[in-house]
Write an enzyme that holds these catalytic residues in place. Sequence first.
Site, PDB file in Angstrom:
ATOM      1  CD  GLU A 276      -2.667  -1.161  -0.022  1.00 19.17           C
ATOM      2  OE1 GLU A 276      -2.903  -0.224  -0.613  1.00 19.17           O
ATOM      3  OE2 GLU A 276      -3.126  -2.300  -0.343  1.00 19.17           O
ATOM      4  CG  ASP A 359       1.918  -7.118  -5.617  1.00 17.49           C
ATOM      5  OD1 ASP A 359       1.631  -6.759  -4.586  1.00 17.49           O
ATOM      6  OD2 ASP A 359       1.221  -7.830  -6.410  1.00 17.49           O
TER       7      ASP A 359
END
Length: 415
Positions: A276, A359
């Site tokens: 995030e 990611d």
Amino acid sequence: MKRLYAVLIAVFGVYALASIIYFLKGDLFHIPLALVGSKADPHTFMTAQEIGNAESLSRIRSLAYFLSSPLQMGLLLVLLGVGVKFRMAAEKLFKASFLQIVVFVLLFTLLMDVLFLPVDYFLYKMDQSYGISTETLFTFWSDKGKDFVLNLLGSIVMVLIFKWVLKRSPNRWWLWFWLISIPLILFLTFIQPVVLDPLYNDFQPLQDQVLKEQILQLAAQSHIPADQVYQVNMSERTSAINAYVNGIGGNARIVLWDTILNKLQPDEILTVMAHEMGHYVERHIYLGIAYGIALSFIGFWLAFHAYRWFLGRWGARWGIRGEHDLAALPVLLLIATVMSFASAPAQNAFSRVIEHRADVYSMKMTGDGRAAIRAFQQIAKVNLSPVTQPKLVQWFRGSHPTIMERILYFEHYDH
């Protein structure tokens, strides 16, 4: 008009039947033979019942999406005549154009919400039956009421701006409306975390002080200007798990759903939070805004020409008096709905790119592929998410890479 409606009903009937057969009977979730028994194989970390529930729920949600979107388009077309009646009622009630706009938007927004309430309620009950939704009926109606008020106010503001721009620049309204939409988007992005989100949920500082310090340390390494981590009581609505970093500049907020605190281990949570934070660090929110602005430029231009063409060809048949007529607004909504559905693959493709980038950032910060794999295996179990999706669903609904793709990427750091 009766022939048109008959054709629309027949076409939708064939489309609906094909969709039902495809989504309810098709072999949609098989994984490559090479991955059988691997960490990406759901049979290695989910029970047969969990896999069955995940696939069944996904089929239902996808079918609802692919049926409700064209159904909304068809209803908007059919309701053009109702829009004329709403305009006539507004004109009888009030002389002031502002009040006419308020009445028209109120009536049409209420009508659309009522017509699609069965779909929303059906999906709510489905989520409840599969254990995903923990929402009470009171909360469901409360959220619906808040959504209605916010949508109504936003729609009134947008219609007022549209009418004002259309009056002053009938041949360039699409360009001016697009320019005005940019600061509005930025404003909403700025106020969402501090004004809109708290209308729905209670936010409080993260209670786990050890985890809080670990997250803030990650934030400091990522140069995120945050001195607080929040947890939000999403367990009142769902058993699913999630976390996010939103806002711009000093309004940045690091938020964890309380469900993620209960269902993931600290090292798993850190890989999710690093993901995030990757969105914030790599300015994905700005890239998303820029991409949306560029896409909307094309969209406004196309909408302008489609709006003018439609009203010139068909408007009189419904009793629409021209581009300035309030009754023409559902035409614009119809065009926007069609374009939103058609542009979904492009929007999702962009979203999947930035999700993969996040990611990559997570692994750059933590290097803990093993924890990330466990996290996404647990996300699949708890959220009832199939590890893979058919390409059609991924194109139109897949804002993230599939869980299978993400686990395969994390395996490079599984050591």
